[in-house]
Scaffold this motif. Structure first.
Motif, PDB file in Angstrom:
ATOM      1  N   ASN A  52       0.798  -1.226   0.000  1.00 51.68           N
ATOM      2  CA  ASN A  52       0.000   0.000   0.000  1.00 51.68           C
ATOM      3  C   ASN A  52       0.830   1.275   0.000  1.00 51.68           C
ATOM      4  OD1 ASN A  52      -2.381  -1.461   0.056  1.00 51.68           O
ATOM      5  ND2 ASN A  52      -2.401  -1.545   2.286  1.00 51.68           N
ATOM      6  N   GLN A  53       2.010   1.201   0.571  1.00 48.08           N
ATOM      7  CA  GLN A  53       2.759   2.439   0.778  1.00 48.08           C
ATOM      8  C   GLN A  53       4.057   2.527  -0.005  1.00 48.08           C
ATOM      9  OE1 GLN A  53       2.171   2.083   5.290  1.00 48.08           O
ATOM     10  NE2 GLN A  53       2.834   4.176   5.018  1.00 48.08           N
ATOM     11  N   THR A  54       4.957   1.645   0.318  1.00 48.52           N
ATOM     12  CA  THR A  54       6.333   1.885  -0.139  1.00 48.52           C
ATOM     13  C   THR A  54       6.657   1.292  -1.511  1.00 48.52           C
ATOM     14  OG1 THR A  54       7.155  -0.153   0.843  1.00 48.52           O
ATOM     15  CG2 THR A  54       7.118   1.788   2.256  1.00 48.52           C
ATOM     16  N   SER A  55       5.944   0.241  -1.905  1.00 50.80           N
ATOM     17  CA  SER A  55       6.351  -0.600  -3.038  1.00 50.80           C
ATOM     18  C   SER A  55       7.752  -1.124  -2.755  1.00 50.80           C
ATOM     19  CB  SER A  55       6.297   0.163  -4.347  1.00 50.80           C
ATOM     20  OG  SER A  55       4.988   0.667  -4.509  1.00 50.80           O
ATOM     21  N   HIS A  56       8.447  -1.624  -3.756  1.00 50.42           N
ATOM     22  CA  HIS A  56       9.780  -2.177  -3.479  1.00 50.42           C
ATOM     23  C   HIS A  56      10.858  -1.092  -3.467  1.00 50.42           C
ATOM     24  CE1 HIS A  56       8.418  -6.415  -4.959  1.00 50.42           C
ATOM     25  NE2 HIS A  56       7.975  -6.115  -3.768  1.00 50.42           N
ATOM     26  N   ILE A  57      10.715  -0.191  -4.427  1.00 53.69           N
ATOM     27  CA  ILE A  57      11.724   0.876  -4.547  1.00 53.69           C
ATOM     28  C   ILE A  57      10.992   2.177  -4.874  1.00 53.69           C
ATOM     29  CG2 ILE A  57      13.637   1.731  -5.989  1.00 53.69           C
ATOM     30  CD1 ILE A  57      14.522  -1.181  -6.374  1.00 53.69           C
ATOM     31  N   GLN A  58      11.496   3.293  -4.336  1.00 58.72           N
ATOM     32  CA  GLN A  58      10.920   4.604  -4.672  1.00 58.72           C
ATOM     33  C   GLN A  58      12.005   5.546  -5.179  1.00 58.72           C
ATOM     34  OE1 GLN A  58       8.542   6.446  -1.627  1.00 58.72           O
ATOM     35  NE2 GLN A  58       7.053   4.757  -1.576  1.00 58.72           N
ATOM     36  N   LEU A  59      11.616   6.373  -6.142  1.00 56.20           N
ATOM     37  CA  LEU A  59      12.549   7.356  -6.694  1.00 56.20           C
ATOM     38  C   LEU A  59      12.020   8.755  -6.374  1.00 56.20           C
ATOM     39  CD1 LEU A  59      13.192   4.731  -8.276  1.00 56.20           C
ATOM     40  CD2 LEU A  59      13.450   6.122 -10.327  1.00 56.20           C
ATOM     41  N   HIS A  60      12.897   9.595  -5.876  1.00 55.06           N
ATOM     42  CA  HIS A  60      12.523  10.976  -5.541  1.00 55.06           C
ATOM     43  C   HIS A  60      13.634  11.923  -5.971  1.00 55.06           C
ATOM     44  CE1 HIS A  60      10.348   8.704  -2.260  1.00 55.06           C
ATOM     45  NE2 HIS A  60       9.372   9.470  -2.723  1.00 55.06           N
ATOM     46  N   HIS A  61      13.285  13.208  -5.916  1.00 53.31           N
ATOM     47  CA  HIS A  61      14.330  14.240  -5.990  1.00 53.31           C
ATOM     48  C   HIS A  61      15.194  14.049  -4.738  1.00 53.31           C
ATOM     49  CE1 HIS A  61      16.161  18.179  -5.511  1.00 53.31           C
ATOM     50  NE2 HIS A  61      15.894  18.406  -6.811  1.00 53.31           N
ATOM     51  N   PRO A  62      16.516  14.240  -4.846  1.00 51.13           N
ATOM     52  CA  PRO A  62      17.381  13.935  -3.684  1.00 51.13           C
ATOM     53  C   PRO A  62      16.969  14.622  -2.387  1.00 51.13           C
ATOM     54  CG  PRO A  62      18.710  14.349  -5.619  1.00 51.13           C
ATOM     55  CD  PRO A  62      17.296  14.643  -6.023  1.00 51.13           C
ATOM     56  N   GLU A  63      16.329  15.797  -2.469  1.00 46.24           N
ATOM     57  CA  GLU A  63      16.000  16.506  -1.224  1.00 46.24           C
ATOM     58  C   GLU A  63      14.532  16.394  -0.835  1.00 46.24           C
ATOM     59  OE1 GLU A  63      17.572  20.535  -1.494  1.00 46.24           O
ATOM     60  OE2 GLU A  63      19.224  19.665  -2.657  1.00 46.24           O
ATOM     61  N   SER A  65      12.611  13.949   0.213  1.00 42.04           N
ATOM     62  CA  SER A  65      12.232  13.242   1.436  1.00 42.04           C
ATOM     63  C   SER A  65      12.581  14.023   2.702  1.00 42.04           C
ATOM     64  CB  SER A  65      12.881  11.860   1.466  1.00 42.04           C
ATOM     65  OG  SER A  65      14.252  11.983   1.225  1.00 42.04           O
ATOM     66  N   VAL A  66      13.437  15.066   2.550  1.00 41.76           N
ATOM     67  CA  VAL A  66      13.822  15.847   3.734  1.00 41.76           C
ATOM     68  C   VAL A  66      12.767  16.901   4.059  1.00 41.76           C
ATOM     69  CG1 VAL A  66      15.609  17.346   4.733  1.00 41.76           C
ATOM     70  CG2 VAL A  66      16.250  15.486   3.180  1.00 41.76           C
ATOM     71  N   ASN A  67      12.356  17.703   3.040  1.00 38.87           N
ATOM     72  CA  ASN A  67      11.401  18.782   3.387  1.00 38.87           C
ATOM     73  C   ASN A  67      10.073  18.740   2.624  1.00 38.87           C
ATOM     74  OD1 ASN A  67      12.138  19.654   0.888  1.00 38.87           O
ATOM     75  ND2 ASN A  67      13.595  21.200   1.654  1.00 38.87           N
ATOM     76  N   LYS A  68       9.883  17.723   1.808  1.00 41.22           N
ATOM     77  CA  LYS A  68       8.598  17.499   1.114  1.00 41.22           C
ATOM     78  C   LYS A  68       8.121  18.732   0.332  1.00 41.22           C
ATOM     79  CE  LYS A  68       7.691  13.370   3.022  1.00 41.22           C
ATOM     80  NZ  LYS A  68       7.628  12.134   2.276  1.00 41.22           N
ATOM     81  N   ASP A  69       9.045  19.529  -0.140  1.00 37.64           N
ATOM     82  CA  ASP A  69       8.691  20.725  -0.909  1.00 37.64           C
ATOM     83  C   ASP A  69       8.193  20.280  -2.284  1.00 37.64           C
ATOM     84  OD1 ASP A  69       8.579  23.052  -2.360  1.00 37.64           O
ATOM     85  OD2 ASP A  69      10.454  23.875  -1.542  1.00 37.64           O
TER      86      ASP A  69
END
Lengths: 407, 233
Positions: A52-63, A65-69
């Protein structure tokens, strides 16, 4: 011959031996089943979280996950999606636009995370579509549908087709809002997830945020969970430092901690059971040695050396322990097999379990490797428990032992 | 040929607390083929003497030389090996392993000696036939009479091909028929195979059959009678 003597010695006092064998068997059955139950809960929590949440792997902008901008979206989305499509190890992926906001009805409001998704792509990576209890999964003709959980529906006192207003900050920092209609209500086994997550079409959220076609998160599922570290490394090489790639353990570190802690707790729990059993075994073997002082004296007199006497006591202890353990393990396996099919209903604790992210039906599970570790632990316990009685036997003076004297 | 030489043997129990002088300077020599009874009242030291001869206990002073080896100087490990190769034991209460059959009890000693399977299987059968238990080989001790168990014990003692057999009151628990049978069997072994037997006993029936009677009183040899010599004289 020493092995045969040891085995037959165990059955000289069948009642005493059976009592300790049953004690070992019961202890291990209880231990194994408790561990399997704990594992079942942990695995279920992890599976629910992954599904429901994480799946196996997630890709984000490097920053991100820190400030959710919301401005920290993935810059090279098309290139990333092409790479993911070409990788045969990847079963599916879903690009999401996410933002925090307020969800309000005429009766109240709650803070939520809005997930802008492509419903069809999302089906490949999460199981929300399977957890619908009312309405449908973006299948109706509603222009602005929203999926909320049963918990959220209860909090906001809304039902299917009720109108909800989403308020959030767009990429320019302006407060914007839009009305959505509840098209589906879901319920997962995790209260925490249900209370915070809502789903709307990706395009709708991108429009609200004024981020046309931008995504913050790509979640992907592999064909094989075991391949996560390899694929993660592969992707990191291909996509470079501009994308932060996290596996499910990094996205939800508490899950990884839970997994590790469960293993440690299980080992500790079994170790406590085994230590308790070791004292029972030790007591039985000491009684057995003290009853046979004269016989051991005779064996020493006729020329049985200390190593052989030591071995005889150790083998007797191992036989006694392993017999009980094998019965315990077999009963444990049967019990796990039986309960893992139907599951164990803990409906009276449903509320508490849901807040922990676990359903009220637990399916006990235990890996084959665990049984090997367990048998190894039993063997070590038996060997340790045999040392004192064996040393007692060796400390006998043959001349005194022949007269039944135990110094 | 002398197989046991005992010189100035002393044994003191609890030397630092309350010393008990069990043996007070025993000198004794036993030659091959003897049928010797060691007699004496309770507490005279005959069991202690037997323990010394059997290498089960160490002397406080003096030497016990068996077949040229001073057993009092052997390490416990070497002593066990020495006993296995040189001494056969027969105990008052038979002391067979209850979990083994008669055959296995006899085979066991030879297995400890590291003999080959075919060899010890064959010898165990031969010995049990020799002691008259050819038809009870696969019975456990609990299914044998006292006399039969003592015969198994003799077969076990013989199995290791010892230099001599030490028998501690071997007839104490036997009825008169079993005692007579056992003594007859031992005499045959003594005469035909020249096997040396040393008994500690109270039993007059055993003493009557002995060719040498060593009487121990207060840890000393009080009398040493060569019966046959006397009879010859």
């Amino acid at each position: 011959m020493i092995t045969a003597i040891s085995w037959r010695n165990i059955w000289r006092n069948p009642t005493r031996s059976l009592v300790i064998i049953i004690a070992v068997a019961l202890g291990l059955t209880a231990g194994i089943f408790s561990v399997a139950l704990m594992n079942g809960m942990t695995e279920q929590k992890m599976r629910t979280a992954i599904e429901n949440q994480t799946s196996h792997i997630q890709l984000h902008h490097p920053e991100f996950s820190v400030n959710k901008d919301i401005k920290l979206h993935l810059n090279n989305k098309a290139e990333i999606e092409k790479i993911l499509e070409d990788n045969p190890a990847i079963k599916g992926f879903s690009s999401r636009t996410v933002a925090g906001g307020m969800l309000a009805s005429s009766r109240g409001s709650v803070g939520v995370q809005l997930n802008g998704i492509n419903p069809e792509k999302e089906k490949q990576v999460t199981a929300i579509w399977q957890n619908m209890i009312e309405g449908d999964y973006f299948e109706g003709d509603s222009r602005k549908p929203i999926l909320i959980s049963q918990k959220t529906a209860e909090k906001l006192e809304v039902k299917l087709r009720s109108k909800l207003v989403v308020t959030l900050q767009d990429s320019e920092g302006e407060i914007v809002g839009a009305a959505f209609r509840v098209s589906g209500i879901f319920k997962t086994t995790s209260t925490a997830f249900d209370e915070t997550q809502v789903f709307i079409p990706k395009k709708a959220l991108q429009d609200l945020l004024q981020l046309p076609a931008e995504v913050h998160e790509i979640a992907l599922v592999l064909n094989d969970l075991e391949q996560v570290p390899i694929i993660k490394e592969e992707l990191q090489k291909e996509l470079g430092e501009s994308v932060k790639i996290e596996d499910w353990k990094e996205v939800l570190p508490e899950l990884a901690y839970l997994s590790d802690a469960t293993v440690q707790t299980n080992v500790l729990f079994l170790a406590i059971i085994l230590v308790a059993l070791a004292f029972g075994i030790l007591n039985t073997m000491l009684m057995s040695v003290f009853e046979r002082v004269k016989e051991i004296g005779v064996l020493m007199a006729v020329g049985m050396n200390k190593l052989r006497i030591f071995s005889m006591i150790v083998i007797e202890t191992v036989f006694l322990s392993v017999s009980g353990s094998l019965i315990g393990v077999l009963v444990g396996i049967a019990l796990i097999k039986w309960t893992s099919q139907e599951g164990i209903s803990l409906s009276m604790f449903a509320e508490g379990l849901a807040s922990w992210g676990v359903s009220d039906v637990i399916y006990p599970t235990l890996s084959a490797g665990f049984y090997i570790i367990l048998m190894f632990m039993v063997l070590i316990t038996a060997l340790l428990a045999s040392i004192y009685p064996a040393r007692k036997a060796l400390s006998l003076n043959p001349a005194e032992a022949l007269h039944g004297l135990n110094n | 040929m002398s197989i046991i030489q005992i010189k100035g043997l002393h044994k003191i129990y609890n030397p630092k607390k309350v010393p008990v002088h069990a043996l007070n300077g025993i000198d004794l020599e036993i030659t091959e083929g003897e049928f010797t009874a060691i007699v004496g009242p309770s507490g005279s030291g005959k069991s202690t003497l037997l323990n010394m001869i059997g290498g089960l206990d160490s002397p406080t002073e003096g030497t016990v030389i068996i077949n040229g080896v001073d057993v009092s100087t052997l390490s416990p490990k070497k002593l066990i090996d020495f006993r296995l190769k040189n001494i056969g034991f027969v105990f008052q209460d038979y002391s067979l392993l209850p979990v083994l059959t008669a055959r296995e009890n006899v085979e066991f000693i030879m297995q400890l000696q590291g003999r080959k399977k075919e060899e010890f299987k064959k010898r165990a059968e031969e010995l049990l036939r020799e002691v008259g238990l050819g038809d009870r080989m696969d019975n456990r001790p609990s299914n044998l009479s006292g006399g039969q168990q003592q015969r198994v014990a003799v077969a076990r003692a013989l199995a290791s091909k010892p230099k001599f057999i030490l028998a501690d009151e071997p007839t104490a628990n036997l009825d008169s028929v079993s005692t007579s049978d056992l003594l007859e069997m031992m005499q045959v072994l003594n005469k035909e195979e020249n096997m040396t037997f040393i008994f500690s006993t109270h039993d007059q029936r055993v003493i009557d059959k002995a060719r040498r009677v060593v009487s121990i009183v207060d840890g000393k040899v009080a009398e040493d009678i060569q019966v046959e010599q006397e009879m010859a004289q």
